[in-house]
Design a protein around this motif. Structure first.
Motif, PDB file in Angstrom:
ATOM      1  N   VAL A 118      -0.352   8.859  -0.235  1.00 19.16           N
ATOM      2  CA  VAL A 118       0.886   9.037  -1.008  1.00 19.16           C
ATOM      3  C   VAL A 118       1.619  10.287  -0.547  1.00 19.16           C
ATOM      4  O   VAL A 118       2.852  10.284  -0.373  1.00 19.16           O
ATOM      5  CB  VAL A 118       0.559   9.108  -2.517  1.00 19.16           C
ATOM      6  CG1 VAL A 118       1.804   9.506  -3.315  1.00 19.16           C
ATOM      7  CG2 VAL A 118       0.006   7.777  -3.008  1.00 19.16           C
ATOM      8  N   TRP A 119       0.879  11.366  -0.336  1.00 17.40           N
ATOM      9  CA  TRP A 119       1.488  12.625   0.126  1.00 17.40           C
ATOM     10  C   TRP A 119       2.192  12.426   1.466  1.00 17.40           C
ATOM     11  O   TRP A 119       3.316  12.902   1.660  1.00 17.40           O
ATOM     12  CB  TRP A 119       0.404  13.696   0.242  1.00 17.40           C
ATOM     13  CG  TRP A 119       0.915  15.043   0.637  1.00 17.40           C
ATOM     14  CD1 TRP A 119       1.381  16.024  -0.172  1.00 17.40           C
ATOM     15  CD2 TRP A 119       1.007  15.553   1.985  1.00 17.40           C
ATOM     16  NE1 TRP A 119       1.762  17.119   0.558  1.00 17.40           N
ATOM     17  CE2 TRP A 119       1.544  16.860   1.885  1.00 17.40           C
ATOM     18  CE3 TRP A 119       0.699  15.038   3.235  1.00 17.40           C
ATOM     19  CZ2 TRP A 119       1.764  17.648   3.009  1.00 17.40           C
ATOM     20  CZ3 TRP A 119       0.920  15.822   4.353  1.00 17.40           C
ATOM     21  CH2 TRP A 119       1.446  17.114   4.231  1.00 17.40           C
ATOM     22  N   MET A 120       1.562  11.710   2.385  1.00 18.36           N
ATOM     23  CA  MET A 120       2.180  11.466   3.699  1.00 18.36           C
ATOM     24  C   MET A 120       3.425  10.594   3.564  1.00 18.36           C
ATOM     25  O   MET A 120       4.426  10.814   4.271  1.00 18.36           O
ATOM     26  CB  MET A 120       1.175  10.811   4.643  1.00 18.36           C
ATOM     27  CG  MET A 120       0.072  11.727   5.127  1.00 18.36           C
ATOM     28  SD  MET A 120      -0.889  11.025   6.509  1.00 18.36           S
ATOM     29  CE  MET A 120      -1.682   9.649   5.689  1.00 18.36           C
ATOM     30  N   LEU A 187      -8.797   5.447   7.658  1.00 19.63           N
ATOM     31  CA  LEU A 187      -8.260   4.082   7.634  1.00 19.63           C
ATOM     32  C   LEU A 187      -7.427   3.824   6.374  1.00 19.63           C
ATOM     33  O   LEU A 187      -6.298   3.324   6.449  1.00 19.63           O
ATOM     34  CB  LEU A 187      -9.419   3.079   7.707  1.00 19.63           C
ATOM     35  CG  LEU A 187     -10.210   3.028   9.020  1.00 19.63           C
ATOM     36  CD1 LEU A 187     -11.449   2.161   8.851  1.00 19.63           C
ATOM     37  CD2 LEU A 187      -9.345   2.495  10.150  1.00 19.63           C
ATOM     38  N   ILE A 188      -7.984   4.161   5.219  1.00 20.06           N
ATOM     39  CA  ILE A 188      -7.319   3.840   3.952  1.00 20.06           C
ATOM     40  C   ILE A 188      -6.069   4.686   3.746  1.00 20.06           C
ATOM     41  O   ILE A 188      -5.042   4.184   3.255  1.00 20.06           O
ATOM     42  CB  ILE A 188      -8.297   4.024   2.773  1.00 20.06           C
ATOM     43  CG1 ILE A 188      -9.508   3.112   2.935  1.00 20.06           C
ATOM     44  CG2 ILE A 188      -7.598   3.743   1.450  1.00 20.06           C
ATOM     45  CD1 ILE A 188      -9.180   1.639   2.959  1.00 20.06           C
ATOM     46  N   SER A 189      -6.114   5.974   4.100  1.00 23.34           N
ATOM     47  CA  SER A 189      -4.944   6.827   3.897  1.00 23.34           C
ATOM     48  C   SER A 189      -3.756   6.356   4.726  1.00 23.34           C
ATOM     49  O   SER A 189      -2.610   6.351   4.250  1.00 23.34           O
ATOM     50  CB  SER A 189      -5.283   8.282   4.233  1.00 23.34           C
ATOM     51  OG  SER A 189      -5.614   8.422   5.604  1.00 23.34           O
ATOM     52  N   ARG A 194       1.458   3.450   4.819  1.00 21.27           N
ATOM     53  CA  ARG A 194       2.298   2.336   5.266  1.00 21.27           C
ATOM     54  C   ARG A 194       2.831   1.529   4.093  1.00 21.27           C
ATOM     55  O   ARG A 194       4.025   1.205   4.037  1.00 21.27           O
ATOM     56  CB  ARG A 194       1.484   1.444   6.210  1.00 21.27           C
ATOM     57  CG  ARG A 194       2.293   0.281   6.798  1.00 21.27           C
ATOM     58  CD  ARG A 194       1.470  -0.528   7.769  1.00 21.27           C
ATOM     59  NE  ARG A 194       0.340  -1.197   7.122  1.00 21.27           N
ATOM     60  CZ  ARG A 194      -0.924  -0.842   7.284  1.00 21.27           C
ATOM     61  NH1 ARG A 194      -1.242   0.186   8.058  1.00 21.27           N
ATOM     62  NH2 ARG A 194      -1.889  -1.512   6.670  1.00 21.27           N
ATOM     63  N   GLU A 195       1.958   1.213   3.145  1.00 22.62           N
ATOM     64  CA  GLU A 195       2.379   0.413   1.990  1.00 22.62           C
ATOM     65  C   GLU A 195       3.389   1.178   1.124  1.00 22.62           C
ATOM     66  O   GLU A 195       4.383   0.609   0.665  1.00 22.62           O
ATOM     67  CB  GLU A 195       1.158   0.038   1.145  1.00 22.62           C
ATOM     68  CG  GLU A 195       0.198  -0.924   1.822  1.00 22.62           C
ATOM     69  CD  GLU A 195       0.798  -2.311   1.989  1.00 22.62           C
ATOM     70  OE1 GLU A 195       1.647  -2.682   1.158  1.00 22.62           O
ATOM     71  OE2 GLU A 195       0.417  -3.005   2.944  1.00 22.62           O
ATOM     72  N   MET A 196       3.120   2.458   0.902  1.00 24.11           N
ATOM     73  CA  MET A 196       4.013   3.249   0.049  1.00 24.11           C
ATOM     74  C   MET A 196       5.368   3.461   0.706  1.00 24.11           C
ATOM     75  O   MET A 196       6.410   3.418   0.045  1.00 24.11           O
ATOM     76  CB  MET A 196       3.352   4.590  -0.265  1.00 24.11           C
ATOM     77  CG  MET A 196       2.121   4.491  -1.142  1.00 24.11           C
ATOM     78  SD  MET A 196       2.493   3.995  -2.832  1.00 24.11           S
ATOM     79  CE  MET A 196       3.240   5.496  -3.458  1.00 24.11           C
ATOM     80  N   THR A 197       5.375   3.679   2.013  1.00 28.32           N
ATOM     81  CA  THR A 197       6.636   3.858   2.733  1.00 28.32           C
ATOM     82  C   THR A 197       7.496   2.608   2.620  1.00 28.32           C
ATOM     83  O   THR A 197       8.719   2.679   2.417  1.00 28.32           O
ATOM     84  CB  THR A 197       6.368   4.186   4.210  1.00 28.32           C
ATOM     85  OG1 THR A 197       5.586   5.387   4.305  1.00 28.32           O
ATOM     86  CG2 THR A 197       7.662   4.372   4.981  1.00 28.32           C
TER      87      THR A 197
END
Length: 311
Positions: A118-120, A187-189, A194-197
């Motif tokens: 989320v932070w990224m 992997l998960i981060s 990607r999903e949040m972006t």
């Protein structure tokens, strides 16, 4: 819902049956003789023949498979050659250690990877986001055995904070958990990012932002709400894979789980032990996948199981 559960259970049991049957065939095609592993390289021909007769290895493969199926449906998978105990019991005694390690690793992964992703996603194309991206790529690229050895060298040898092997105390859980979680966090981060972006760029979020919805609500309720299913699926899939035994990590840290057990079983050609390990881990993996499927409607009310899901 009931029909859906029964259908998924049937598919899962079929998967387990095909898996253990395939393993039964493959281990007998592999080079090596269990009788030699059991009796020793200096055993005579007569001694080897007695061992094969004792374990039923002198019978045709089809007859061995028929006996295996009878044992499979009665819950008796034979006696381990190495431990001289019921194979299913030997595996069941090791399973809690693998469950503990897998649970600790997936919890650490979720606690770190989701906020990091989320932070990224909130700071795309910035220097700090680029730096964290490089670190995650590095974590994704490092082999488990190398990470484990480096952690052992640093925190069990040079700075003896944690035990080097085994599970005598809870401190022994720390290093193998971190070793496994480093790759999973990477992997998960990146997946969360990607999903949040993608969700941050969606029209519904633009409308919500124009209505003055707070950033915390936009992030955790709207964007994360729509990212929950793929993220939860990825975490569940990784957890199911860990239940099969994180072989390299368990060997490096002498962890008494099913991963190190399967290595020993393969070395000694312990057919019943291999088959029992595959059966239990496959059942657990299928159970985890079923729980993931049933959790979808809780994560997203738009998801409906049963006929609506296949429409």
């Amino acid at each position: 819902m009931t029909n859906y559960i029964l259908k998924r259970l049937g598919q899962g049991l079929l998967t387990v049956f095909l898996t253990v049957s395939t393993v039964f065939i493959l281990i007998r095609m592999a080079p090596g003789d269990p009788a030699v592993s059991y009796a020793g390289p200096l055993a005579t021909t007569e001694q080897l023949a007695k061992v094969r007769e004792q374990f039923g290895l002198d019978r045709p493969v089809l007859e061995q498979y028929w006996i295996f199926l009878q044992q499979l449906f009665t819950g008796n998978l034979g006696t381990s050659y190495s431990f001289q105990a019921p194979a299913i019991q030997v595996v069941a005694e090791r399973m809690p250690y693998t469950l503990t390690l897998a649970t600790a690793s997936i919890l650490l992964t979720a606690v770190v990877a989701i906020p990091l992703g989320v932070w990224m996603s909130r700071r795309p194309d910035t220097g700090r986001e680029l730096g964290v991206n490089v670190l995650t790529i590095a974590g994704q690229s490092m082999p488990d055995f190398w990470t484990g050895i480096m952690l052992l060298t640093g925190f069990a040898v040079l700075i003896p904070i944690f035990p080097a092997s085994g599970f005598a105390t809870w401190g022994g859980l720390v290093l193998p958990t971190i070793t496994i979680a480093i790759l999973q966090i990477a992997l998960i981060s990146r997946m969360v990012r990607r999903e949040m972006t993608t969700n941050f760029a969606a029209p519904y979020l633009t409308v919500a932002r124009s209505r003055g919805v707070r950033n915390s609500v936009l992030t955790w309720r709207y964007a994360m709400g729509n990212s929950a299913i793929p993220v939860f699926t990825a975490l569940g899939t990784r957890f199911a894979a860990m239940l099969n035994g994180v072989v390299v990590v368990e060997v490096v840290f002498a962890w008494p789980g099913v991963g190190s057990l399967i290595v020993r079983a393969l070395e000694t050609r312990d057919y019943p032990l291999i088959q029992a390990t595959v059966l239990l881990t496959a059942l657990l993996a299928v159970g985890v996948q079923l729980v993931i499927d049933l959790a979808y409607p809780l994560l997203d009310p738009r998801v409906r199981l049963g006929k609506a899901a296949t429409a």
